[in-house]
Design a protein around this motif. Structure first.
Motif, PDB file in Angstrom:
ATOM      1  N   ARG A   1       0.830  -1.217   0.000  1.00 61.31           N
ATOM      2  CA  ARG A   1       0.000   0.000   0.000  1.00 61.31           C
ATOM      3  C   ARG A   1       0.857   1.255   0.000  1.00 61.31           C
ATOM      4  O   ARG A   1       0.499   2.278  -0.622  1.00 61.31           O
ATOM      5  N   GLU A   2       2.012   1.207   0.660  1.00 59.86           N
ATOM      6  CA  GLU A   2       2.921   2.350   0.603  1.00 59.86           C
ATOM      7  C   GLU A   2       3.382   2.608  -0.831  1.00 59.86           C
ATOM      8  O   GLU A   2       3.468   3.755  -1.275  1.00 59.86           O
ATOM      9  N   CYS A   3       3.682   1.543  -1.544  1.00 61.13           N
ATOM     10  CA  CYS A   3       4.079   1.704  -2.946  1.00 61.13           C
ATOM     11  C   CYS A   3       2.925   2.269  -3.765  1.00 61.13           C
ATOM     12  O   CYS A   3       3.130   3.120  -4.649  1.00 61.13           O
ATOM     13  N   LEU A   4       1.693   1.811  -3.504  1.00 58.90           N
ATOM     14  CA  LEU A   4       0.535   2.330  -4.231  1.00 58.90           C
ATOM     15  C   LEU A   4       0.316   3.816  -3.948  1.00 58.90           C
ATOM     16  O   LEU A   4      -0.099   4.564  -4.848  1.00 58.90           O
ATOM     17  N   GLU A   5       0.570   4.245  -2.733  1.00 55.96           N
ATOM     18  CA  GLU A   5       0.403   5.664  -2.407  1.00 55.96           C
ATOM     19  C   GLU A   5       1.369   6.531  -3.208  1.00 55.96           C
ATOM     20  O   GLU A   5       0.986   7.579  -3.753  1.00 55.96           O
ATOM     21  N   ARG A   6       2.634   6.079  -3.305  1.00 53.97           N
ATOM     22  CA  ARG A   6       3.608   6.855  -4.073  1.00 53.97           C
ATOM     23  C   ARG A   6       3.272   6.835  -5.560  1.00 53.97           C
ATOM     24  O   ARG A   6       3.331   7.862  -6.235  1.00 53.97           O
ATOM     25  N   LEU A   7       2.917   5.651  -6.054  1.00 50.50           N
ATOM     26  CA  LEU A   7       2.580   5.560  -7.479  1.00 50.50           C
ATOM     27  C   LEU A   7       1.286   6.311  -7.782  1.00 50.50           C
ATOM     28  O   LEU A   7       1.170   6.971  -8.828  1.00 50.50           O
ATOM     29  N   GLY A   8       0.284   6.205  -6.892  1.00 52.92           N
ATOM     30  CA  GLY A   8      -0.993   6.877  -7.127  1.00 52.92           C
ATOM     31  C   GLY A   8      -0.853   8.380  -7.181  1.00 52.92           C
ATOM     32  O   GLY A   8      -1.495   9.048  -8.011  1.00 52.92           O
TER      33      GLY A   8
ATOM     34  N   PRO B   1      -6.170   1.621   4.866  1.00 50.82           N
ATOM     35  CA  PRO B   1      -5.014   1.331   5.721  1.00 50.82           C
ATOM     36  C   PRO B   1      -5.330   0.181   6.665  1.00 50.82           C
ATOM     37  O   PRO B   1      -6.421   0.095   7.216  1.00 50.82           O
ATOM     38  N   LEU B   2      -4.382  -0.694   6.846  1.00 55.47           N
ATOM     39  CA  LEU B   2      -4.581  -1.886   7.668  1.00 55.47           C
ATOM     40  C   LEU B   2      -4.059  -1.614   9.078  1.00 55.47           C
ATOM     41  O   LEU B   2      -2.855  -1.567   9.313  1.00 55.47           O
ATOM     42  N   LEU B   3      -5.006  -1.426  10.002  1.00 53.98           N
ATOM     43  CA  LEU B   3      -4.668  -1.218  11.406  1.00 53.98           C
ATOM     44  C   LEU B   3      -4.679  -2.558  12.139  1.00 53.98           C
ATOM     45  O   LEU B   3      -5.249  -3.541  11.665  1.00 53.98           O
ATOM     46  N   ASP B   4      -4.077  -2.563  13.314  1.00 56.17           N
ATOM     47  CA  ASP B   4      -4.042  -3.804  14.081  1.00 56.17           C
ATOM     48  C   ASP B   4      -5.440  -4.295  14.426  1.00 56.17           C
ATOM     49  O   ASP B   4      -5.715  -5.501  14.402  1.00 56.17           O
ATOM     50  N   GLU B   5      -6.355  -3.351  14.740  1.00 54.90           N
ATOM     51  CA  GLU B   5      -7.705  -3.769  15.108  1.00 54.90           C
ATOM     52  C   GLU B   5      -8.516  -4.261  13.916  1.00 54.90           C
ATOM     53  O   GLU B   5      -9.598  -4.831  14.081  1.00 54.90           O
ATOM     54  N   ASP B   6      -8.029  -4.038  12.695  1.00 53.77           N
ATOM     55  CA  ASP B   6      -8.727  -4.544  11.505  1.00 53.77           C
ATOM     56  C   ASP B   6      -8.437  -6.027  11.262  1.00 53.77           C
ATOM     57  O   ASP B   6      -9.173  -6.685  10.522  1.00 53.77           O
ATOM     58  N   VAL B   7      -7.369  -6.529  11.872  1.00 52.38           N
ATOM     59  CA  VAL B   7      -6.952  -7.904  11.616  1.00 52.38           C
ATOM     60  C   VAL B   7      -7.724  -8.823  12.570  1.00 52.38           C
ATOM     61  O   VAL B   7      -7.272  -9.137  13.680  1.00 52.38           O
ATOM     62  N   ARG B   8      -8.899  -9.229  12.147  1.00 52.23           N
ATOM     63  CA  ARG B   8      -9.746 -10.111  12.948  1.00 52.23           C
ATOM     64  C   ARG B   8     -10.649 -10.904  12.020  1.00 52.23           C
ATOM     65  O   ARG B   8     -10.843 -10.545  10.863  1.00 52.23           O
TER      66      ARG B   8
END
Length: 1035
Positions: free
Chosen positions: A846-853, A867-874
């Motif tokens: 996603r960091e690469c996509l942000e720079r390319l986008g 963005p993938l937060l820790d609380e999203d991983v469930r």
């Protein structure tokens, strides 16, 4: 004195009649019996002659020993222990000292072959004027006898080997040389008034102890039977019925038959063993190998007919029908034997329980060389068993072989389809065999096996399939074949052309692909031909034919060189034994399946209801819609399949193919200014760069996991991987310099040859745009790759989260004890490591996509790939604590606390296909919910099927008991004591199998009812829980 344990060497006094007694002070005895490994007593006592006489009573008839004076041998090496009654060492368990014989004071070699001194009288007749030089090496009594006694004692054992003492050692003497004559037609010892000697007084008998030449007389009395009948009544199977000169004992034939079943030994190997048992020094032994093979073949055929009851019918073998002489599967449905009388009128909810499951497959190891012919080697069974009748089969192929075309595959390139077009092979009469099996219980079907001439062609497999369906089957049939998606396309069109051999029927057919094979098929086949998703099949995997071949491949080397008839009869014999072993083990096999099925049913039903609850809380409108869709497809398979994705997902391989096509189009159009390398295009450069990037991450993780003290082998493998990866990076970087001039400047002073391989910066276009100008085409290519890579990362993350949830739930419910918990924790830790790696990969992408986008002006993707937060991983129904065991995904303690049920919502990672996270267009939840429902239903169906199969097995055995009892009471057999007794014995065998099932399965109904099992007899559908009207205060 009673004889003590044979494991202890005991001392006795020699009989008073021995002349050496006055000269000797001590005697020893060597036990030649089998020792049991007990440790001898450490107390060694020398007993004078007088003491021994007073203490022991010697009975020469009770002690089969060879006596030797101690002064004639080395006393240090042969000093034996005396064990008295009550000695504590005598109570030691067998095997406590298995290596005691290796100690210096133990003699491990019984001196069986030695004989010192003279024997003055025979142990049987007690004559002192006749030397006793003979003993039998197969009898338990090894005392010496005179010639007359040894012959008289072996009139009932004429095939024992006799040893004669020459004065120095023992030599083998056949009983024929000693004067033994075997008389047939009379009781043992009775003299025939008109004996008739065998031809040239040379008769050869093959037994389990070797090949014997004997003197044999037939009975020539006026009431005498034919010669072959006299032999058979003496349990000798003659090689011919004319003037027999060779026979084999029934014991030998039974031994070889069972040995060939279990160890797959060939007739040649077995006969060579008999030769070596007869004489292992190379002397000439009568060659009766051809007679042995003929006897074995006749034995197999007659034994088959007898066991199938053909001898109890007046018409005999001539009245045998096709496929009649088989061991039927007792758990399969057989109308008139183990099905209810009105089973055809059952409701659809119950009718599926009476389905016959068959599996089709081919085996190309069971080939046959082009040797002999049907005229020289015809079959004796003639289609009575598992192999089809050859004459009709060949006539069918001659008429239809060229008319039935092998359609080209529209699925993947399967081996079965390729093999159908291959040539038979040089020197081969058959390239293999095809078969139709009972796919739930791994048993061969009647007339379901046949030769394949040129691979797995439709014309062959069609014949075998329809041939076995002629043998009393129910109306519902579920067939499986590893290429069912292709084979069934025009199956019933071909059936019309097969008349008059086969005619269309009104049976209801369902065709699927075995579970292991379906992974090699296209997505459409995996959705439409899967046992996982199809209703009314239980947990059938239909891989039974493959498992059955494992038991048959051992005979391939011997049947390969047989004639056509012998090979078919041999296969029939082995298939029959395979089925019989399955039958006698059916009781325990079904019981084991029940134990597994009940646990699986309860677990999967709970999982389905919990999963449905979690979806219902946030989207209550979805489950009724999905339920209606899947029920509609189950009722009518032509409707849209809910297990098939309506749109293809994005993957890196798909993007790579698209970009490669675009590069090819540019090259053909002359727009090749951006392609500066002859072999590697821009898209291929970026594809390789992404692969190297993942290899670096994997190498770094493995380097971290190797521990502080890796082995030399582990270090060697890492060094080799580091070298290969560095070589690949160097080669890739040289091409990158052509497409991205100046990129080496961005790496600074980094030396690619010395930098740790896992930290070498690749400087992809997304990283280079901050320091140099990059071609927009490269940026656009990497954007498309990274976009697909982000979705792939989410797919992997979701899969690992589902796996982690199931592992944690399974551990809590089923794992007990330290060992089980340790193994479960280790497995769970590995899955958590994968989840962490998936997180890092997604965030890096996603960091690469942000720079390319930002460079390409793309922004709409940010509403989909959040963005993938820790609380999203469930998972679906868990927060991060529950999914990771009270920790966040980095392993630290989660201080945020658990989310309450009323405020819990589905993580966005489960909505990747939607626009702005909308659930309406997402297929992931629907597919996973449908699969969860299918798993619950299949396990429920399995319990119902097993319950019905147990009922069928018991009814089948009862039917067989009645059948054999009816044969025993038939007037044709009732007055014949032999036939009558045999029928009653067979009835008793089936009755014992029935009793075994009754006793073993008595608690099955109670076990089936565990965890509300009675309610689970009806396939579960989700019913939302009834919520009470309760006012809650939000804190």
């Amino acid at each position: 004195m009673p004889r003590q344990s044979s494991s202890h060497i005991q001392s006795y006094d020699y009989p008073d009649t021995n002349d050496f007694e006055a000269q000797l002070e001590f005697y020893s005895v060597v036990d030649i019996g089998q020792g049991n490994g007990r440790r001898p007593s450490r107390r060694t006592t020398h007993i004078p002659v007088e003491t021994k006489k007073a203490t022991y009573e010697f009975d020469a008839s009770d002690v089969p020993y060879i006596f030797e004076p101690l002064d004639s041998i080395d006393q240090d090496a042969y000093e034996y222990d005396v064990v008295q009654m009550g000695d504590s060492d005598a109570e030691e368990d067998e095997g406590d000292f298995p290596f005691a014989w290796m100690e210096p004071d133990c003699d491990p070699i019984p001196r069986k072959r030695n004989r010192k001194g003279a024997i003055l009288e025979c142990c049987t007749c007690h004559k002192t004027n006749v030397p006793a030089y003979f003993r039998c090496e197969e009898c338990q009594d090894l005392r010496l006898r005179c010639q007359d006694c040894i012959v008289r004692d072996h009139q009932a054992q004429p095939f024992h080997w006799i040893e004669e003492w020459t004065g120095s050692f023992f030599v083998r003497r056949p009983l024929k040389q000693l004067g033994l004559v075997v008389q047939l037609g009379h009781d043992i010892g009775e003299i025939c008034s008109a004996p008739e000697a065998s031809s040239r007084d040379e008769f050869v008998v093959m037994t389990t102890s070797g090949i014997h030449k004997i003197s044999l007389n037939y009975c020539g009395c006026h009431t005498a039977q034919h010669k072959h009948v006299q032999l058979l009544r003496s349990r000798l199977f003659p090689a011919t019925v004319g003037d027999p000169r060779t026979a084999a004992t029934f014991g030998l034939l039974e031994h070889f038959q069972l040995l060939s079943f279990m160890s797959k030994v060939s007739a040649f190997e077995y006969y060579q063993t008999l030769i070596r048992l007869t004489d292992n020094t190379g002397d000439a032994v009568p060659d009766r190998y051809r007679a042995f093979t003929r006897i074995v073949r006749q034995w197999r055929h007659i034994r088959l007919m007898k066991r199938m009851g053909r001898g109890h019918h007046p018409e005999g073998i001539a009245g045998t029908a096709q496929g009649e002489c088989v061991v039927l599967c007792p758990a399969c449905p057989h109308p008139g034997k183990n099905l209810p009388e009105n089973y055809e009128s059952e409701s659809p909810e119950l009718a599926w329980l009476y389905t016959l499951f068959v599996g089709i497959d081919a085996n190309f190891r069971l080939k046959r060389l082009d040797v002999s012919s049907e005229a020289n080697d015809p079959s004796l069974n003639c289609g009575y068993g598992y192999v089809v009748e050859e004459r009709q089969y060949k006539q069918y192929l001659a008429e239809l072989d060229q008319q039935i075309e092998q359609a080209e595959s529209t699925c993947n390139n399967h081996d079965a389809i390729k093999s159908a077009n291959m040539r038979g092979g040089k020197g081969l009469a058959s390239s293999g065999v095809g078969t139709v099996d009972c796919s739930r219980h791994d048993m061969k079907r009647p007339t379901g096996v046949g030769d394949l001439q040129r691979g797995e062609r439709y014309v062959n497999m069609d014949y075998l399939f329809f041939s076995t369906l002629l043998r009393n089957i129910p109306r519902h049939v579920t067939g499986s074949y590893d290429i069912a998606c292709q084979w069934t396309k025009h199956l019933f069109e071909r059936l019309i052309r097969y008349a008059p051999y086969f005619t269309p029927t009104d049976h209801h057919f369902k065709f699927l692909i075995p579970k292991w094979h379906i992974a090699a098929h296209q997505d459409s086949c995996r959705a439409n031909f899967s046992f996982h998703y199809t209703r009314h099949v239980g947990r059938t995997d239909s891989e039974a034919p493959e498992r059955g071949w494992a038991a048959m491949n051992g005979i391939a080397t011997s049947t390969k060189e047989m004639g056509p008839g012998t090979r078919r009869d041999t296969l029939d014999d082995h298939f029959g034994d395979h089925n019989w072993r399955k039958t006698v083990n059916m009781c325990s096999a079904l019981l084991d399946k029940v134990k597994d099925a009940v646990a699986g049913r309860n677990e999967q039903v709970d999982n389905f209801e919990e999963f449905s609850d979690s979806i219902h809380l946030s989207h209550p409108e979805l489950i009724p819609e999905w339920t209606k869709s899947v029920q509609s497809w189950e009722a009518d398979p032509t409707k849209p399949n809910p297990f098939a994705a309506t749109k293809e997902g994005i993957s890196a391989t798909t993007v790579r193919l698209q970009l490669a096509k675009e590069d090819n189009v540019d090259l053909e159009a002359g727009n090749s200014e951006t392609i500066v390398h002859d072999d590697i295009s821009p898209s291929e450069l970026l594809s390789q760069g992404l692969e190297i990037e993942e290899q670096q991450a994997k190498f770094a993780a493995d380097l971290k996991d190797q521990g502080k003290h890796p082995t030399d082998l582990q270090q060697a493998k890492l060094v080799e991987r580091r070298y290969r990866l560095r070589r690949r990076i160097l080669a890739w970087a040289s091409v990158q310099n052509l497409y991205m001039p100046g990129v080496s400047r961005l790496r600074g002073n980094i030396n690619l040859n010395n930098e740790p391989v896992e930290t070498i910066p690749l400087v992809m276009p997304s990283a280079a745009i901050v320091g140099m100008e990059v071609d927009s085409k490269l940026l656009n290519y990497e954007w498309r790759y990274r976009y697909a890579q982000a979705f792939t990362s989410l797919d992997e993350l979701r899969g690992h989260l589902l796996m982690l949830g199931k592992l944690c739930k399974s551990k809590d419910r089923f794992v007990r004890g330290q060992r089980g918990n340790t193994r479960s924790q280790t497995l769970i830790a590995r899955v958590r490591e994968k989840i962490q790696a998936d997180q890092k990969k997604y965030r890096r992408t996603r960091e690469c996509l942000e720079r390319l986008g930002s460079k390409l002006g793309k922004t709409d993707w940010q509403n989909i790939l959040l963005p993938l937060l820790d609380e999203d991983v469930r998972g679906f129904a868990t927060d991060v604590q529950e999914t990771t065991g009270g920790k966040d995904t980095t392993g630290r303690k989660n201080m945020t606390g658990k989310t309450t049920e009323g405020r819990r919502k589905l993580s966005w990672i489960w909505k990747r296909e939607g626009v702005a996270g909308s659930m309406d267009s997402s297929e992931l939840l629907r597919l996973e919910w449908c699969k969860s429902r299918a798993r619950a239903h299949r396990w429920q169906e399995e319990c119902l099927l097993l319950e019905e199969e147990m009922r069928r097995v018991k009814q089948f055995f009862q039917h067989e008991v009645k059948r054999w009892q009816a044969l025993a009471d038939d007037p044709f057999n009732k007055d014949d004591e032999g036939r009558h007794a045999y029928a009653l014995r067979q009835a008793r065998v089936r009755e014992q199998l029935y009793d075994r099932c009754i006793n073993s399965w008595r608690d099955v109904p109670t076990y089936m009812a565990l965890a509300d099992g009675e309610a689970l007899r009806k396939l579960v559908e989700y019913n939302p829980p009834v919520l009470k009207d309760v006012t809650t205060l939000d804190s």
